[in-house]
Design a protein around this motif. Structure first.
Motif, short mmCIF file in Angstrom:
data_model
loop_
_atom_site.label_atom_id
_atom_site.label_comp_id
_atom_site.label_asym_id
_atom_site.label_seq_id
_atom_site.Cartn_x
_atom_site.Cartn_y
_atom_site.Cartn_z
N GLN A 69 0.83 -1.21 0.00
CA GLN A 69 0.00 0.00 0.00
C GLN A 69 0.87 1.26 0.00
O GLN A 69 0.59 2.21 -0.73
N GLU A 70 1.92 1.28 0.79
CA GLU A 70 2.85 2.43 0.83
C GLU A 70 3.47 2.66 -0.55
O GLU A 70 3.52 3.78 -1.04
N VAL A 71 3.93 1.58 -1.15
CA VAL A 71 4.61 1.65 -2.44
C VAL A 71 3.66 2.16 -3.54
O VAL A 71 4.06 2.95 -4.39
N LYS A 72 2.40 1.73 -3.48
CA LYS A 72 1.43 2.13 -4.49
C LYS A 72 0.87 3.53 -4.26
O LYS A 72 0.38 4.15 -5.19
N SER A 73 0.92 4.00 -3.02
CA SER A 73 0.28 5.27 -2.66
C SER A 73 1.14 6.51 -2.87
O SER A 73 0.64 7.62 -2.79
N HIS A 74 2.42 6.31 -3.11
CA HIS A 74 3.34 7.44 -3.23
C HIS A 74 4.27 7.23 -4.43
O HIS A 74 4.77 6.13 -4.63
N PRO A 75 4.52 8.29 -5.21
CA PRO A 75 5.38 8.14 -6.39
C PRO A 75 6.80 7.67 -6.05
O PRO A 75 7.38 6.88 -6.77
N ILE A 76 7.34 8.18 -4.92
CA ILE A 76 8.67 7.76 -4.49
C ILE A 76 8.61 7.43 -3.00
O ILE A 76 8.20 8.27 -2.19
N VAL A 77 8.98 6.20 -2.66
CA VAL A 77 8.99 5.75 -1.28
C VAL A 77 10.35 5.15 -0.97
O VAL A 77 10.89 4.37 -1.76
N MET A 78 10.87 5.53 0.20
CA MET A 78 12.14 4.98 0.67
C MET A 78 11.92 4.31 2.02
O MET A 78 11.40 4.94 2.94
N PHE A 79 12.32 3.07 2.12
CA PHE A 79 12.35 2.38 3.40
C PHE A 79 13.76 2.58 3.93
O PHE A 79 14.72 2.07 3.34
#
Length: 109
Positions: A12-22
């Protein structure tokens, strides 16, 4: 949270934001040199990105490694696609390829 819930949360995080960093830590207080290095690169490019602190949630820390089958943190996603970690991001940046990826993500937003 069980494993499936953690993986769903990550997806969900990955799909909800254009750029995501863990990452380890946060944008304001990075807790790892590699995490800081990728944030510095994206800041240099003027990118809008979301960070997820894996130190605050061990389930997410382990889950993201299973989600990507990649053993290290940080892990960067652009437009839902796993890009890689610090070395790969640095390489893409030096080649000029990361800037194009960031611009496309900003347009798709």
């Amino acid at each position: 949270m069980d494993n499936n819930q953690v993986l769903s949360k990550i997806e969900q995080e990955v799909k909800s934001h254009p750029i995501v960093m863990f990452v380890k830590g946060s944008r304001e207080i990075p807790q790892c040199g590699f995490s800081k290095a990728v944030m510095d690169i994206f800041d240099e490019l003027g990118a809008d990105y979301k960070t997820v602190d894996v130190l605050s949630d061990p389930g997410v820390r382990d889950g993201v490694k299973r989600f990507t089958n990649w053993p290290t943190i940080p892990q960067i996603f652009i437009q839902g696609e796993f890009i890689g970690g610090c070395d790969i991001v640095r390489d893409l940046y030096l080649k000029g390829e990361l800037e194009d990826m960031v611009k496309k993500a900003a347009v798709a937003k």
